[in-house]
Design an enzyme around this catalytic site. Sequence first.
Site, PDB file in Angstrom:
ATOM      1  CE  LYS A 112       3.206   0.787 -12.430  1.00  0.00           C
ATOM      2  NZ  LYS A 112       2.087   0.786 -13.397  1.00  0.00           N
ATOM      3  CD  GLU A 139      -3.181   3.560 -22.026  1.00  0.00           C
ATOM      4  OE1 GLU A 139      -2.163   3.953 -22.647  1.00  0.00           O
ATOM      5  OE2 GLU A 139      -3.114   2.868 -21.007  1.00  0.00           O
ATOM      6  NE  ARG A 144      -3.496   0.196   2.597  1.00  0.00           N
ATOM      7  CZ  ARG A 144      -4.677   0.318   1.983  1.00  0.00           C
ATOM      8  NH1 ARG A 144      -5.189  -0.712   1.343  1.00  0.00           N
ATOM      9  NH2 ARG A 144      -5.337   1.454   1.989  1.00  0.00           N
ATOM     10  CG  ASN A 158      -4.691   5.440   3.684  1.00  0.00           C
ATOM     11  OD1 ASN A 158      -4.176   6.138   2.823  1.00  0.00           O
ATOM     12  ND2 ASN A 158      -5.449   4.398   3.392  1.00  0.00           N
ATOM     13  N   GLY A 159      -5.062   8.925   3.752  1.00  0.00           N
ATOM     14  CA  GLY A 159      -6.091   9.726   3.093  1.00  0.00           C
ATOM     15  C   GLY A 159      -5.559  11.120   2.811  1.00  0.00           C
TER      16      GLY A 159
END
Length: 566
Positions: A561, A441, A27, A97-98
Site C-alpha cells: 500500500k 489509470e 477506520r 468522526n467527521g
Amino acid sequence: MCGIFGYVGDKDVCKVLYQGLKSLEYRGYDSAGIAVIGDSLSFVKDAGTVDQVLSSIKLPSKRAGIAHTRWATHGKPNQINSHPHFDENMKVGVTHNGIIENYKELKKDLMAKGHTFKSQTDTEVIPHLIEDYLKLGNFEAFKKAVSMIKGSYAIVAIIDGSEKIYFARKFSPLVLGANDEYFVASDVTAFLRWTNQAIFIEDGEVGYIQSKKYYIEKGGVEVKRKPTTIEWSFEEAAKDGFDHFMLKEIFEQPTTIRNTLVSKKLEEFANHLNTLDKLVLTSAGTSYHAANAFKYASNIPIDVIVASEFTSLYRGGEILAISQSGETADTMTAVRYAKSLGSKVDALVNVVGSTLTRIADKTIYTHAGPEIGVAASKTFTAQLAALYAVDAHMKGNPLPQIDVKPGLLHSKEIKKLATKLSGAKSMFYIGRGPNYVSAMEGALKIKEISYIHAEGYQGGELKHGPLALIEKGVPVVAICPSDKYREKMIGNIEEVKTRDAYIIGIGQEDDNELKSLSDTFFGMPKTDYPTVTYAVPLQLLAYHTAVIMGRNPDKPRNLAKSVTVE
Ligand code: AGP
C-alpha cells in the site's frame, strides 16, 4: 474516517473499550484514547495504535466510558490532538468522526467567552459548547451544542456525574448495540463479539444509552426503533458487508469526494498558485495520473515529472508533490532533491502527519479516510476533486459539481463483462486529452489487481505502432465522453473496430454513434469531470475481473500500500 465507541454496563469498561477499538482500527490508527466515568472523568490518550496506547491501562470507572481511534483530518497525530477532547473543567468528554465545517467561527465565539483550547482539532469545540449549556441539563445541553454544528459528524459524549452516553449523527455512521447493556459505535464490528442486535442511527437523530435503556429522538420527537439482527461475520462487518475493502472504498466515493471538495484550505492554496508563473508536479503511480489531470485543466504552465525520474529531469520551479500515503520513497527523494536546491515544496496528501506533510512548506489534504485496499480508488478521485477545486478557485469558478453515483449503478453489468475479460491476455485503454489520464489509470487498476497486461494509450498514438497489436477480440476500453476530443476519438475507435477489436465504450448515455461502435457500452450522464466520474466504472471493471479470476483485490501479489523503497 475514525472509529468511535461507547459502552454502559457491568463489564470491565476499560477492557470492553479497548477490545471494541481494536475492531475499529481499520477506520483509523494514528492515535487512540478512552475516557471513563468514575468519581470524576478520567482518561488516557496519545498518538499511536490502540495497542500502543491502551493495551495495559486501568482507569477507575463505574459503568460508562467512550473511546476513539483516530484518522487525523485537522491537526497532526499527537497526544493533544487525540480524542477524547474535554472542556477545561473536565466536565465533558467527546469523541467525534467527521468534519466540522464551522469550527473556526465556533472556536472564536467560545474563546471570546473565556474558553481555552489545547488542540488544533475541529472536534475540541464540541465539549466546550456542551459545557456552555450544562445549566439547561445534560441532554438539552448536548442537543443545543449539536444544533450549532455544521458539517458531517458522529458524536459520542460523556458528562461528569452521569452514567449516560450521549450520541448524535449526521452523515457519519453510528449504530447502537443492544443486549441488556448498551454500546454505541461507528459500526457493528465494535460490539459484534458481545451482541448481534443493532439499532442503526439515522441522520439528524440524537439520543443516549444508559443502563438497560436507550433513547432516540429527532426534532424533539422520540423515535421508536427496534434492534435488527446482524447476520454478518465480524470480518464481513469490517467491510460493511462488502466482499472486499476495495469495493467498499469504491462505494464510499460520493462521501469522500464531497468531504474533499468542501475543504477550506483549497481556496487559500489556489490563491497561492495564482502568484506562480509555473508549477512542477511530481508523484508516482495513480497519484502521477492525478497530477496529469491537473496539467490538462490548469491555465498556468504545469510540468509533471514522475517521481522516480525527477532528479534527472527537474530544472527548477515550485513543486507540488501528490501522495495519498505521504510516505512513497520515490516521491520523498524527489521532494528532498528539490528542497536541496532551495525550491518551495507543496504537498497534496491523504494521511495527516505523514512524512511528506512534515517536510512540505504547504500541505493540502484529501479527506478520503484510510484506504485499506492496496489499489488506489477513493484516494484517486479525492485527489482529482481537490485539484479541480483548486483549479476552479484559481479561475474564480464555482466548486465542481461531481456525481459519481451513476457509475456505481453499472456495477452489476460490469460484473457480467468481467467474465468475458477474465480470459484476456492483453488489453488497451484509450482516450484523448484528460481521458488519456483515465486510460492510464484504468489500465493500471486492471494490471495491478487482475494481473492482465493492459496499456493506457493516447487515442491518437495507436496508429504510430501499437495498432499492430490489435487483432480479433483484443479488448479495447474506449473512454469517449462528449467533449471536445470526441470527434477524433470516434475516428480512433473506428481504426481498432476495423481490426475486429472488442470495443468497450464508455461515453455519454445519449451517444448513439459510440454505442453502435461498442460491443459493450456503458452510458454515463453528461459531466465536466469525466476523469472523476468515469474512474468508477473503470475501478469496478478491474475489481470484478480480479475477483472472477480468483485474485484478492485488497492484497495483490508483489505490491504494497505504501511503497517505501526505491
Ligand atoms: C495505485 O493503485 C497503486 N497502489 C500505486 O501506484 C500508488 O498510487 C503509488 O505507489 C503512489 O502511492 P502514494 O499516492 O501513496 O504516493
